[in-house]
Scaffold this motif. Structure first.
Motif, PDB file in Angstrom:
ATOM      1  N   LEU A  34       0.862  -1.180   0.000  1.00 31.47           N
ATOM      2  CA  LEU A  34       0.000   0.000   0.000  1.00 31.47           C
ATOM      3  C   LEU A  34       0.898   1.230   0.000  1.00 31.47           C
ATOM      4  O   LEU A  34       1.757   1.384   0.864  1.00 31.47           O
ATOM      5  N   ALA A  35       0.723   2.109  -0.999  1.00 35.26           N
ATOM      6  CA  ALA A  35       1.511   3.334  -1.111  1.00 35.26           C
ATOM      7  C   ALA A  35       0.558   4.522  -1.018  1.00 35.26           C
ATOM      8  O   ALA A  35      -0.278   4.731  -1.912  1.00 35.26           O
ATOM      9  N   VAL A  36       0.688   5.295   0.049  1.00 35.92           N
ATOM     10  CA  VAL A  36      -0.224   6.405   0.325  1.00 35.92           C
ATOM     11  C   VAL A  36       0.560   7.712   0.235  1.00 35.92           C
ATOM     12  O   VAL A  36       1.591   7.865   0.889  1.00 35.92           O
ATOM     13  N   THR A  37       0.053   8.663  -0.559  1.00 39.42           N
ATOM     14  CA  THR A  37       0.722   9.962  -0.633  1.00 39.42           C
ATOM     15  C   THR A  37       0.391  10.786   0.604  1.00 39.42           C
ATOM     16  O   THR A  37      -0.686  10.657   1.199  1.00 39.42           O
ATOM     17  N   GLN A  38       1.338  11.642   0.980  1.00 40.51           N
ATOM     18  CA  GLN A  38       1.095  12.527   2.115  1.00 40.51           C
ATOM     19  C   GLN A  38      -0.069  13.466   1.828  1.00 40.51           C
ATOM     20  O   GLN A  38      -0.838  13.809   2.735  1.00 40.51           O
ATOM     21  N   GLN A  39      -0.213  13.864   0.570  1.00 42.00           N
ATOM     22  CA  GLN A  39      -1.313  14.761   0.212  1.00 42.00           C
ATOM     23  C   GLN A  39      -2.656  14.087   0.430  1.00 42.00           C
ATOM     24  O   GLN A  39      -3.616  14.712   0.884  1.00 42.00           O
ATOM     25  N   ALA A  40      -2.757  12.787   0.119  1.00 36.83           N
ATOM     26  CA  ALA A  40      -4.006  12.062   0.327  1.00 36.83           C
ATOM     27  C   ALA A  40      -4.350  11.992   1.807  1.00 36.83           C
ATOM     28  O   ALA A  40      -5.522  12.098   2.188  1.00 36.83           O
ATOM     29  N   MET A  41      -3.326  11.830   2.642  1.00 40.35           N
ATOM     30  CA  MET A  41      -3.569  11.787   4.084  1.00 40.35           C
ATOM     31  C   MET A  41      -4.097  13.133   4.581  1.00 40.35           C
ATOM     32  O   MET A  41      -5.026  13.196   5.392  1.00 40.35           O
ATOM     33  N   VAL A  42      -3.505  14.213   4.074  1.00 43.19           N
ATOM     34  CA  VAL A  42      -3.923  15.553   4.507  1.00 43.19           C
ATOM     35  C   VAL A  42      -5.341  15.842   4.034  1.00 43.19           C
ATOM     36  O   VAL A  42      -6.178  16.340   4.796  1.00 43.19           O
ATOM     37  N   GLN A  43      -5.618  15.535   2.761  1.00 41.36           N
ATOM     38  CA  GLN A  43      -6.942  15.818   2.215  1.00 41.36           C
ATOM     39  C   GLN A  43      -8.033  15.025   2.926  1.00 41.36           C
ATOM     40  O   GLN A  43      -9.151  15.497   3.094  1.00 41.36           O
ATOM     41  N   ALA A  44      -7.710  13.799   3.325  1.00 47.66           N
ATOM     42  CA  ALA A  44      -8.696  12.972   4.024  1.00 47.66           C
ATOM     43  C   ALA A  44      -8.750  13.273   5.514  1.00 47.66           C
ATOM     44  O   ALA A  44      -9.537  12.680   6.237  1.00 47.66           O
ATOM     45  N   LYS A  45      -7.868  14.227   5.940  1.00 48.56           N
ATOM     46  CA  LYS A  45      -7.811  14.599   7.356  1.00 48.56           C
ATOM     47  C   LYS A  45      -7.525  13.375   8.229  1.00 48.56           C
ATOM     48  O   LYS A  45      -8.090  13.199   9.307  1.00 48.56           O
ATOM     49  N   THR A  46      -6.660  12.526   7.732  1.00 46.12           N
ATOM     50  CA  THR A  46      -6.276  11.317   8.440  1.00 46.12           C
ATOM     51  C   THR A  46      -5.078  11.600   9.334  1.00 46.12           C
ATOM     52  O   THR A  46      -4.036  12.041   8.846  1.00 46.12           O
ATOM     53  N   LYS A  47      -5.227  11.348  10.597  1.00 51.43           N
ATOM     54  CA  LYS A  47      -4.139  11.621  11.535  1.00 51.43           C
ATOM     55  C   LYS A  47      -3.004  10.637  11.338  1.00 51.43           C
ATOM     56  O   LYS A  47      -1.838  11.006  11.266  1.00 51.43           O
ATOM     57  N   HIS A  48      -3.313   9.375  11.253  1.00 52.20           N
ATOM     58  CA  HIS A  48      -2.308   8.387  10.924  1.00 52.20           C
ATOM     59  C   HIS A  48      -3.003   7.122  10.427  1.00 52.20           C
ATOM     60  O   HIS A  48      -4.181   6.892  10.676  1.00 52.20           O
ATOM     61  N   LEU A  49      -2.230   6.321   9.742  1.00 52.23           N
ATOM     62  CA  LEU A  49      -2.716   5.062   9.167  1.00 52.23           C
ATOM     63  C   LEU A  49      -1.850   3.960   9.743  1.00 52.23           C
ATOM     64  O   LEU A  49      -0.619   4.028   9.680  1.00 52.23           O
ATOM     65  N   ARG A  50      -2.465   2.941  10.313  1.00 52.78           N
ATOM     66  CA  ARG A  50      -1.714   1.871  10.957  1.00 52.78           C
ATOM     67  C   ARG A  50      -2.191   0.523  10.447  1.00 52.78           C
ATOM     68  O   ARG A  50      -3.387   0.256  10.366  1.00 52.78           O
ATOM     69  N   ILE A  51      -1.227  -0.313  10.073  1.00 50.52           N
ATOM     70  CA  ILE A  51      -1.532  -1.675   9.633  1.00 50.52           C
ATOM     71  C   ILE A  51      -0.619  -2.613  10.409  1.00 50.52           C
ATOM     72  O   ILE A  51       0.562  -2.765  10.065  1.00 50.52           O
ATOM     73  N   PRO A  52      -1.095  -3.201  11.497  1.00 51.44           N
ATOM     74  CA  PRO A  52      -0.241  -4.061  12.323  1.00 51.44           C
ATOM     75  C   PRO A  52       0.371  -5.205  11.506  1.00 51.44           C
ATOM     76  O   PRO A  52      -0.292  -5.817  10.669  1.00 51.44           O
ATOM     77  N   GLY A  53       1.650  -5.437  11.738  1.00 50.92           N
ATOM     78  CA  GLY A  53       2.332  -6.528  11.059  1.00 50.92           C
ATOM     79  C   GLY A  53       2.965  -6.132   9.745  1.00 50.92           C
ATOM     80  O   GLY A  53       3.672  -6.939   9.141  1.00 50.92           O
ATOM     81  N   CYS A  54       2.733  -4.907   9.295  1.00 46.82           N
ATOM     82  CA  CYS A  54       3.287  -4.453   8.016  1.00 46.82           C
ATOM     83  C   CYS A  54       4.586  -3.685   8.241  1.00 46.82           C
ATOM     84  O   CYS A  54       4.736  -2.935   9.206  1.00 46.82           O
ATOM     85  N   TYR A  55       5.488  -3.859   7.305  1.00 48.44           N
ATOM     86  CA  TYR A  55       6.729  -3.096   7.293  1.00 48.44           C
ATOM     87  C   TYR A  55       6.427  -1.717   6.736  1.00 48.44           C
ATOM     88  O   TYR A  55       5.802  -1.582   5.690  1.00 48.44           O
ATOM     89  N   THR A  56       6.854  -0.661   7.426  1.00 49.70           N
ATOM     90  CA  THR A  56       6.526   0.714   7.044  1.00 49.70           C
ATOM     91  C   THR A  56       7.789   1.473   6.667  1.00 49.70           C
ATOM     92  O   THR A  56       8.819   1.347   7.329  1.00 49.70           O
ATOM     93  N   GLU A  57       7.678   2.269   5.594  1.00 51.07           N
ATOM     94  CA  GLU A  57       8.820   3.046   5.123  1.00 51.07           C
ATOM     95  C   GLU A  57       8.299   4.252   4.343  1.00 51.07           C
ATOM     96  O   GLU A  57       7.228   4.190   3.726  1.00 51.07           O
ATOM     97  N   THR A  58       9.047   5.337   4.371  1.00 49.64           N
ATOM     98  CA  THR A  58       8.717   6.525   3.581  1.00 49.64           C
ATOM     99  C   THR A  58       9.598   6.560   2.345  1.00 49.64           C
ATOM    100  O   THR A  58      10.833   6.535   2.452  1.00 49.64           O
ATOM    101  N   VAL A  59       8.965   6.629   1.181  1.00 52.29           N
ATOM    102  CA  VAL A  59       9.677   6.649  -0.098  1.00 52.29           C
ATOM    103  C   VAL A  59       9.137   7.818  -0.918  1.00 52.29           C
ATOM    104  O   VAL A  59       8.001   7.777  -1.391  1.00 52.29           O
ATOM    105  N   GLY A  60       9.937   8.866  -1.091  1.00 50.64           N
ATOM    106  CA  GLY A  60       9.478  10.023  -1.845  1.00 50.64           C
ATOM    107  C   GLY A  60       8.246  10.629  -1.196  1.00 50.64           C
ATOM    108  O   GLY A  60       8.234  10.932   0.003  1.00 50.64           O
ATOM    109  N   GLN A  61       7.186  10.777  -1.973  1.00 49.88           N
ATOM    110  CA  GLN A  61       5.941  11.331  -1.454  1.00 49.88           C
ATOM    111  C   GLN A  61       5.054  10.273  -0.829  1.00 49.88           C
ATOM    112  O   GLN A  61       3.977  10.586  -0.325  1.00 49.88           O
ATOM    113  N   PHE A  62       5.482   9.015  -0.850  1.00 51.12           N
ATOM    114  CA  PHE A  62       4.637   7.910  -0.414  1.00 51.12           C
ATOM    115  C   PHE A  62       5.043   7.389   0.964  1.00 51.12           C
ATOM    116  O   PHE A  62       6.222   7.321   1.308  1.00 51.12           O
ATOM    117  N   GLN A  63       4.020   7.000   1.726  1.00 49.97           N
ATOM    118  CA  GLN A  63       4.217   6.186   2.907  1.00 49.97           C
ATOM    119  C   GLN A  63       3.898   4.750   2.514  1.00 49.97           C
ATOM    120  O   GLN A  63       2.788   4.457   2.064  1.00 49.97           O
TER     121      GLN A  63
END
Length: 559
Positions: A510-539
């Motif tokens: 799952l690749a989520v842009t920071q802009q999508a998070m801001v527009q959706a007013k999402t404070k944070h997105l959590r998926i237990p068990g998933c490896y998380t990394e920031t790549v460019g504009q994507f989480q």
């Protein structure tokens, strides 16, 4: 026009063209979404599958655009490789060809100086030069529009049968290219404007109608093999493209761009035709006063005005509106501006209009002093990035250059003003392309995501993009990964759909842009068990488990 002036104009045209159409090719600007990346990936996929008829994206037919621009991109990609240079080269060449043909048409209608002025103005109007930087199909329509109108103009004035046949053939060929570029849109813009000219100039006759209709029909016949081939490949294509996309798009608000008001194009012409648009005013004032005194408008002036007004009425009447549709009308504004400049430099304006023109020139020069710094300051606030000293030095040099022009104009040393203003615009383009655009493009690009996948040397089971459409992420993948790519292995979903789905399958990313998070007013997105990394504009959320992971979203209090 003296040879010295001609050489000066030629030198200015070459340098300006280099700044606007060549320099951007040397920059590592990533492909922008959605259109540039999408069109590049379609051309890449067609080339790799040796497909020259049916445009496809992830193996599925792409039916929304004709073929000519894809062919141009395919040839470029074949010659220069799978890179941004090859993707953008056709659009920039079409943009340059549009400026050159604008100059040719203006020179034929008026004189050589007007032609040179029109060429420089056409390549330095803000919207045409901006859209030429991206893979926009409508840019390719401009030269065919100019040459078709030139052919029709000459066709009506030819007296010998041989010359009539030559100009009719040329018009038909240009209509054929217009069909293959944008189908009925380009033909309609030409037809409405030219028909209005024939009517107002009292040249409308059975013969003129037959000649124009003959050119259109012959052009349609020349373009028909590809459209017929498409119908054989995708049953119902002709109905979809010509009825649903064109007829229904014109008459109803069913298309994606069908909700805009009738005045939609006005601000784009007012701002997009700068820095030359307002110089038309003094010339039109003199034309109207001459008309009130009994002098008739010249056929050439009626021709250009009808071209713009007729095309604008057609585009404004249509329900589906998009700024790129208006590109074939900007050359008309460039020619009108060139006529006005030519009259001013030859002192053929009335005293009042000449005084107004001179004040416009002075205002432009003064405004040009602050523009370079204003661009950097505004972009710094929007992008949130500090520019290096070289950027500010470039802005200072452009401001000084504008101040020198202003002083020369204030002393009425106006020779060469068109050349200097064109060079100034070219410098502004270089300033924007070198710094602000690079930062903006990098923060809105899928290139970093594609490189991250390439480093892993394997495709995810499924790549979900949140906030972006699949496009250049596929283009930037290695050939080996693209060969293994399945249909719809890369898809886009909205962030609210993600909340409804609530599960991320095994092996998926799952690749989520920071802009999508801001527009959706999402404070944070959590998926237990998933490896998380920031790549460019994507989480990035990478599910390496053997079972589906549950998506948990936290919303801020504003939502």
């Amino acid at each position: 026009m003296s040879s010295c002036e001609r050489n000066r104009l030629l030198a200015a045209a070459i340098v300006t063209a280099g700044l606007i159409f060549c320099y951007p090719l040397l920059l590592p600007t990533p492909l922008l979404e959605p259109d540039e990346g999408l069109h590049a990936t379609i051309s890449q996929e067609m080339l790799e599958h040796h497909e020259w008829v049916l445009p496809t994206f992830q193996g599925e037919p792409f039916l929304d655009k004709p073929i000519l621009y894809f062919w141009a991109q395919m040839v470029s990609l074949k010659a220069f490789g799978m890179n941004e240079f090859a993707v953008r080269l056709p659009g920039l060449l079409f943009g340059l060809l549009g400026a050159i043909t604008t100059g040719l048409l203006a020179a034929r209608l008026f004189d050589s100086r007007t032609g040179w002025f029109a060429c420089l103005m056409s390549m330095t109007m803000f919207i045409p030069l901006s859209l030429a930087q991206a893979a926009v199909h409508d840019v390719a329509l401009v030269p065919w529009t100019n040459l078709a109108l030139l052919s029709l103009w000459e066709l009506e004035r030819a007296t010998l049968r041989r010359r009539q046949f030559q100009w009719l053939s040329a018009a038909a060929f240009m209509f054929g290219l217009a069909f293959l570029t944008k189908a009925l849109i380009g033909v309609a813009v030409i037809g409405v404007g030219y028909g209005l000219y024939l009517l107002l100039s009292r040249q409308l006759s059975v013969g003129s109608c037959v000649r124009v209709a003959g050119a259109v029909v012959l052009g349609a016949i020349l373009a028909s093999p590809w459209f017929i081939a498409m119908e054989f490949r995708v049953t119902g294509y002709l109905y979809y493209y010509f009825v649903e996309r064109h007829v229904m798009g014109f008459a109803t608000a069913t298309q994606r761009h069908g909700s805009y008001p009738w005045w939609y194009y006005a601000p784009y012409f007012i701002l997009g035709a700068l820095p030359w648009l307002w110089y038309i005013g003094p010339m039109l004032r003199d034309e109207c006063r001459a008309r009130m005194q009994g002098t008739r408008f010249t056929p050439e002036m009626v021709f250009v005005v009808c071209w713009f007004v007729g095309g604008l009425l057609f585009l404004s009447t249509a329900k589906s509106k998009l700024v790129t549709y208006s590109l074939p009308l900007f050359p008309a504004l460039a020619i009108l501006s060139a006529v006005s400049w030519n009259r001013f430099t030859n002192r053929r304006m009335s005293e009042t209009s000449s005084s107004a023109f001179l004040w416009m020139l002075r205002g432009s020069g003064a405004f040009g002093i602050i523009v370079p710094f204003g661009i950097l300051l505004v972009c710094q606030q929007i992008i949130g990035n500090q520019w290096p000293p070289l950027a500010w030095l470039t802005a200072a040099l452009l401001s000084i250059f504008s101040g020198v022009i202003w002083q020369a104009i204030a002393r009425q040393r106006i020779h060469g003003s068109v050349e200097f203003i064109s060079l100034w615009v070219g410098g502004i383009v270089c300033l924007v392309m070198t710094w602000p655009l690079q930062m903006f493009a990098e923060s809105h690009s899928e290139r970093a995501l594609a490189n991250w996948i390439n480093d892993h040397r394997e495709l995810p089971e499924h790549l979900f993009l949140i906030g972006e459409q699949p496009g250049s992420v596929i283009f930037y993948l290695t050939p080996q990964l693209r060969q293994r790519l399945r249909s719809e292995q890369v898809t886009s979903i909205r962030i609210d759909e993600l909340a409804q789905t609530s599960h991320l399958g095994s092996g998926a990313i799952l690749a989520v842009t920071q802009q999508a998070m801001v527009q959706a007013k999402t404070k944070h997105l959590r998926i237990p068990g998933c490896y998380t990394e920031t790549v460019g504009q994507f989480q990035i959320f990478e599910n390496k488990a053997d079972v589906s992971s549950v998506v948990q979203m936290a919303w801020n209090s504003a939502q």
